[in-house]
Motif scaffolding. Structure first.
Motif, mmCIF file in Angstrom:
data_model
loop_
_atom_site.group_PDB
_atom_site.id
_atom_site.type_symbol
_atom_site.label_atom_id
_atom_site.label_comp_id
_atom_site.label_asym_id
_atom_site.label_seq_id
_atom_site.Cartn_x
_atom_site.Cartn_y
_atom_site.Cartn_z
ATOM 1 N N SER A 318 28.932 62.833 28.990
ATOM 2 C CA SER A 318 30.302 63.340 28.828
ATOM 3 C C SER A 318 30.492 64.607 29.671
ATOM 4 C CB SER A 318 30.565 63.658 27.355
ATOM 5 O OG SER A 318 29.832 64.817 27.012
ATOM 6 N N VAL A 319 31.657 65.215 29.538
ATOM 7 C CA VAL A 319 31.918 66.444 30.297
ATOM 8 C C VAL A 319 30.933 67.548 29.900
ATOM 9 C CG1 VAL A 319 34.342 65.939 30.729
ATOM 10 C CG2 VAL A 319 33.696 67.188 28.657
ATOM 11 N N ALA A 320 30.350 67.446 28.692
ATOM 12 C CA ALA A 320 29.372 68.451 28.254
ATOM 13 C C ALA A 320 28.132 68.432 29.144
ATOM 14 C CB ALA A 320 28.982 68.194 26.805
ATOM 15 N N ASN A 321 27.882 67.318 29.815
ATOM 16 C CA ASN A 321 26.718 67.197 30.711
ATOM 17 C C ASN A 321 27.081 67.510 32.158
ATOM 18 O OD1 ASN A 321 26.627 64.676 28.647
ATOM 19 N ND2 ASN A 321 24.616 65.655 28.848
ATOM 20 N N CYS A 322 28.273 68.074 32.372
ATOM 21 C CA CYS A 322 28.787 68.153 33.732
ATOM 22 C C CYS A 322 28.982 69.598 34.192
ATOM 23 C CB CYS A 322 30.131 67.420 33.749
ATOM 24 S SG CYS A 322 30.769 67.238 35.383
ATOM 25 N N VAL A 323 28.695 69.850 35.455
ATOM 26 C CA VAL A 323 28.959 71.150 36.076
ATOM 27 C C VAL A 323 30.133 70.945 37.030
ATOM 28 C CG1 VAL A 323 28.023 72.909 37.631
ATOM 29 C CG2 VAL A 323 26.525 71.797 35.945
ATOM 30 N N VAL A 324 31.137 71.843 36.979
ATOM 31 C CA VAL A 324 32.298 71.688 37.870
ATOM 32 C C VAL A 324 32.391 72.880 38.805
ATOM 33 C CG1 VAL A 324 33.651 70.247 36.298
ATOM 34 C CG2 VAL A 324 33.810 72.732 36.129
ATOM 35 N N VAL A 337 40.353 65.169 23.407
ATOM 36 C CA VAL A 337 39.909 64.619 24.700
ATOM 37 C C VAL A 337 39.747 65.750 25.711
ATOM 38 C CG1 VAL A 337 40.375 62.995 26.577
ATOM 39 C CG2 VAL A 337 41.166 62.463 24.270
ATOM 40 N N GLU A 338 38.516 65.938 26.147
ATOM 41 C CA GLU A 338 38.255 66.901 27.219
ATOM 42 C C GLU A 338 37.945 66.130 28.494
ATOM 43 O OE1 GLU A 338 35.148 69.611 25.892
ATOM 44 O OE2 GLU A 338 36.734 71.126 25.928
ATOM 45 N N TYR A 366 29.180 53.773 35.897
ATOM 46 C CA TYR A 366 30.592 53.528 35.539
ATOM 47 C C TYR A 366 31.275 54.884 35.414
ATOM 48 C CZ TYR A 366 28.944 48.846 34.436
ATOM 49 O OH TYR A 366 28.396 47.589 34.522
ATOM 50 N N ILE A 367 32.365 55.096 36.116
ATOM 51 C CA ILE A 367 33.091 56.373 36.077
ATOM 52 C C ILE A 367 34.364 56.157 35.252
ATOM 53 C CG2 ILE A 367 34.251 58.140 37.478
ATOM 54 C CD1 ILE A 367 32.292 56.994 39.768
ATOM 55 N N HIS A 368 34.451 56.859 34.121
ATOM 56 C CA HIS A 368 35.571 56.668 33.189
ATOM 57 C C HIS A 368 36.676 57.661 33.552
ATOM 58 C CE1 HIS A 368 32.830 54.103 31.065
ATOM 59 N NE2 HIS A 368 31.960 55.097 30.939
ATOM 60 N N HIS A 369 37.807 57.137 33.969
ATOM 61 C CA HIS A 369 38.814 58.007 34.565
ATOM 62 C C HIS A 369 40.239 57.628 34.157
ATOM 63 C CE1 HIS A 369 38.960 54.542 37.347
ATOM 64 N NE2 HIS A 369 40.235 54.864 37.408
ATOM 65 N N ALA A 370 41.155 58.557 34.471
ATOM 66 C CA ALA A 370 42.598 58.309 34.348
ATOM 67 C C ALA A 370 43.257 58.815 35.623
ATOM 68 C CB ALA A 370 43.170 59.037 33.140
ATOM 69 N N THR A 371 44.132 58.031 36.188
ATOM 70 C CA THR A 371 44.865 58.467 37.380
ATOM 71 C C THR A 371 46.195 57.732 37.446
ATOM 72 O OG1 THR A 371 44.840 58.710 39.781
ATOM 73 C CG2 THR A 371 43.683 56.812 38.914
ATOM 74 N N GLU A 372 47.186 58.436 37.970
ATOM 75 C CA GLU A 372 48.518 57.847 37.996
ATOM 76 C C GLU A 372 48.753 57.079 39.302
ATOM 77 O OE1 GLU A 372 51.465 60.722 37.056
ATOM 78 O OE2 GLU A 372 53.023 59.219 36.735
ATOM 79 N N GLN A 373 48.169 57.588 40.368
ATOM 80 C CA GLN A 373 48.491 56.945 41.649
ATOM 81 C C GLN A 373 47.693 55.654 41.815
ATOM 82 O OE1 GLN A 373 47.527 60.473 43.924
ATOM 83 N NE2 GLN A 373 45.983 59.344 45.070
ATOM 84 N N TYR A 374 48.210 54.765 42.659
ATOM 85 C CA TYR A 374 47.644 53.409 42.773
ATOM 86 C C TYR A 374 46.142 53.430 43.027
ATOM 87 C CZ TYR A 374 46.931 48.669 44.551
ATOM 88 O OH TYR A 374 46.457 47.405 44.758
ATOM 89 N N VAL A 375 45.720 54.244 43.980
ATOM 90 C CA VAL A 375 44.279 54.378 44.221
ATOM 91 C C VAL A 375 43.984 55.836 44.567
ATOM 92 C CG1 VAL A 375 44.534 53.508 46.586
ATOM 93 C CG2 VAL A 375 42.286 53.571 45.568
ATOM 94 N N THR A 376 42.952 56.386 43.897
ATOM 95 C CA THR A 376 42.493 57.745 44.157
ATOM 96 C C THR A 376 41.056 57.647 44.642
ATOM 97 O OG1 THR A 376 43.887 58.583 42.392
ATOM 98 C CG2 THR A 376 42.094 60.000 43.096
ATOM 99 N N ALA A 427 44.967 63.078 42.578
ATOM 100 C CA ALA A 427 44.763 63.637 41.230
ATOM 101 C C ALA A 427 44.097 62.609 40.329
ATOM 102 C CB ALA A 427 46.113 64.052 40.652
ATOM 103 N N ILE A 428 43.018 63.038 39.670
ATOM 104 C CA ILE A 428 42.276 62.137 38.793
ATOM 105 C C ILE A 428 41.583 62.984 37.736
ATOM 106 C CG2 ILE A 428 40.260 62.150 40.381
ATOM 107 C CD1 ILE A 428 39.734 59.250 39.459
ATOM 108 N N ASN A 429 41.567 62.517 36.491
ATOM 109 C CA ASN A 429 40.813 63.159 35.408
ATOM 110 C C ASN A 429 39.654 62.248 35.011
ATOM 111 O OD1 ASN A 429 42.639 65.236 35.433
ATOM 112 N ND2 ASN A 429 43.836 64.468 33.693
ATOM 113 N N ILE A 430 38.506 62.863 34.712
ATOM 114 C CA ILE A 430 37.306 62.078 34.389
ATOM 115 C C ILE A 430 36.775 62.551 33.037
ATOM 116 C CG2 ILE A 430 34.903 61.637 35.076
ATOM 117 C CD1 ILE A 430 35.835 61.906 37.994
ATOM 118 N N ILE A 431 36.493 61.604 32.132
ATOM 119 C CA ILE A 431 35.939 62.012 30.824
ATOM 120 C C ILE A 431 34.433 61.795 30.733
ATOM 121 C CG2 ILE A 431 37.969 61.872 29.344
ATOM 122 C CD1 ILE A 431 37.075 58.989 28.636
#
Ligand code: FUB
Length: 440
Positions: A318-324, A337-338, A366-376, A427-431
């Motif tokens: 999860s995002v807890a395992n992630c460095v940004v 949801v973070e 597997y990358i779990h994501h949300a995005t509005e545009q057709y392809v990011t 723009a893309i968000n990843i959980i």
């Protein structure tokens, strides 16, 4: 059927076209092997494209139900071809055949800098359908102008035939027992109207079908001819795939669990002719054996089987395992949801460290994501190896986390692997990500 490499979040219950969107794939060659699965050997349009000259890194895809397709990973790149052109690239439409316990992977590749004068048909072999391929050189004794688009048919009597060609000339021959040299003469086929490239031969009810791409300008169609013998003479039968919207067309035909299918490519994900995506639709026959015009669909296929998921404990990070960094941040984007946000910024990135690679080798990500545009797009790096750009398809909004981009990469043994995703392409968000080593 059960599959241990697909997590529940990624399971599809209905199809869609294109069938693979995470990377760009073209020239699909489909085969059903003895393990009961269907495999596609595809060429890989590298993003960003530059004509077809940067094509490299063949991936294989497998399925048990025609709807859920697993990237089995890369099986060969131009770096692994000792006799290939020094500059690499030009790994064009491949095929695979199976005989006496060995899988033979055939691929066209130039042997010199002057690429269009030096085509060869390379051969890599393995005792596995989707891994372990090692290059063995190229098929000896071939002639003709364009040694591209090989297709190999192993007939019911185990005699093997190769078909290839481009630029208006289609050739066929019987292969020797070694599957790497010509037996007998090479035949230039006649009567196959408007042949351009992409020969594919399959057998149904004792009849041989030769399908191919025609020359319709910037919008090739697929045509076919039939014969009662593997090397002709051929009787031309007509067009069965109208233009896909892509300037090239290239297809294969296979039967799986009782139905026949056409595998082809289009350019709907990219809108660019050299960034193509594989599709599948049903192939139907008339009572006299002629092929009906294929209906190209966005909806794709209904599942050909019921798939259950066998993995007891997929490794979720999860995002807890992630460095940004680079402007990316971790934010609450909905109740409980973070997500990693800010990945639209140039220079933004996130990395998941201490990823378990089990005993090392292939692992499905597997990358779990949300995005509005057709392809990011995201740039994927695994342990500092660049996997170039990968695609994440629209989920309709930046808070609908049903997106699941899958690709298979190589991990080191142990828990010190790093998976990095760099932003700057939408723009893309990843959980989080799920990682399933193949050798669990
Ligand atoms: O993918 C490169 C080339 O484009 C193939 O070899 C042709 O069949 C066409 O699809």
């Amino acid at each position: 059927m059960s599959n241990s490499k697909i997590p529940e979040q990624a399971l599809k219950t209905k199809g869609s076209n294109p069938i693979v969107t995470t990377i760009f794939t073209a020239d699909p060659s489909a085969h059903v092997w003895d393990d009961g699965k269907i495999y596609i050997y595809a060429s890989h349009d590298m993003d960003p494209a530059r004509g077809c000259d940067l094509m490299d890194r063949y991936h294989v895809f497998s399925s048990e139900d025609m709807v859920n397709w697993l990237d089995e990973g890369e099986i060969l790149s131009s770096d692994g071809v000792a006799w290939g052109r020094p500059e690499g690239g030009f790994m064009w439409a491949p095929d695979c055949a199976y005989k006496n316990g060995t899988y033979y992977f055939y691929y066209p590749h130039p042997s010199g800098t002057s690429w269009n004068d030096t085509w060869k048909i390379g051969v890599a072999t393995s005792d596995q359908p989707a891994s372990g391929f090692v290059d063995q050189g190229y098929v000896e004794g071939l002639g003709g102008f364009a040694l591209i688009d090989p297709c190999v048919l192993v007939d019911d009597d185990q005699r093997a035939y190769m078909y290839y060609g481009g630029g208006g000339i289609c050739l066929g021959l019987e292969l020797d027992e070694d599957m790497m040299s010509a037996r007998g003469e090479i035949i230039q086929f006649e009567g196959i109207e408007d042949f351009h490239e992409a020969a594919w031969v399959f057998k149904r009810n004792g009849l041989y079908y030769l399908t191919y791409a025609d020359n319709l300008h910037a919008n090739n169609q697929m045509r076919y001819a039939i014969s009662e013998s593997p090397l002709g003479p051929w009787t031309y039968k007509g067009i069965f795939l109208e233009p896909t919207g892509c300037d090239t067309t290239h297809g294969s035909v296979a039967q799986f669990k009782g139905k026949w299918y056409l595998f082809y490519h289009n350019q709907v994900v990219s809108g660019i002719g050299n960034l193509r995506s594989m599709c599948i639709d049903e192939l139907e026959f008339n009572d006299d054996g002629t092929i009906r015009m294929v209906l190209q669909t966005k909806e794709g296929l209904a599942p050909a089987d019921v798939l259950t998921l066998a993995h007891p404990n997929p490794n979720d990070y999860s995002v807890a395992n992630c460095v940004v960094g680079g402007g990316a941040t971790i934010q609450q984007v909905a109740d409980n949801v973070e997500a990693i946000t800010g990945l639209e910024l140039p220079g933004s990135y996130c990395h998941f460290d201490h990823i378990d690679g089990s005993t090392g080798g292939r692992a499905a990500i597997y990358i779990h994501h949300a995005t509005e545009q057709y392809v990011t797009k995201l740039r994927l790096q695994v342990n500092d190896i660049d996997y170039t750009l990968i695609n994440a398809m629209s989920t309709g909004s930046l808070t609908n986390f049903t997106g699941c981009a899958q690709i298979t990469v190589q991990l080191e043994a142990g828990s010190n692997n790093t998976i990095k995703l760099a932003g700057g392409n939408g723009a893309i968000n990843i959980i989080g990500i799920t990682v399933i080593p193949f050798n669990y």
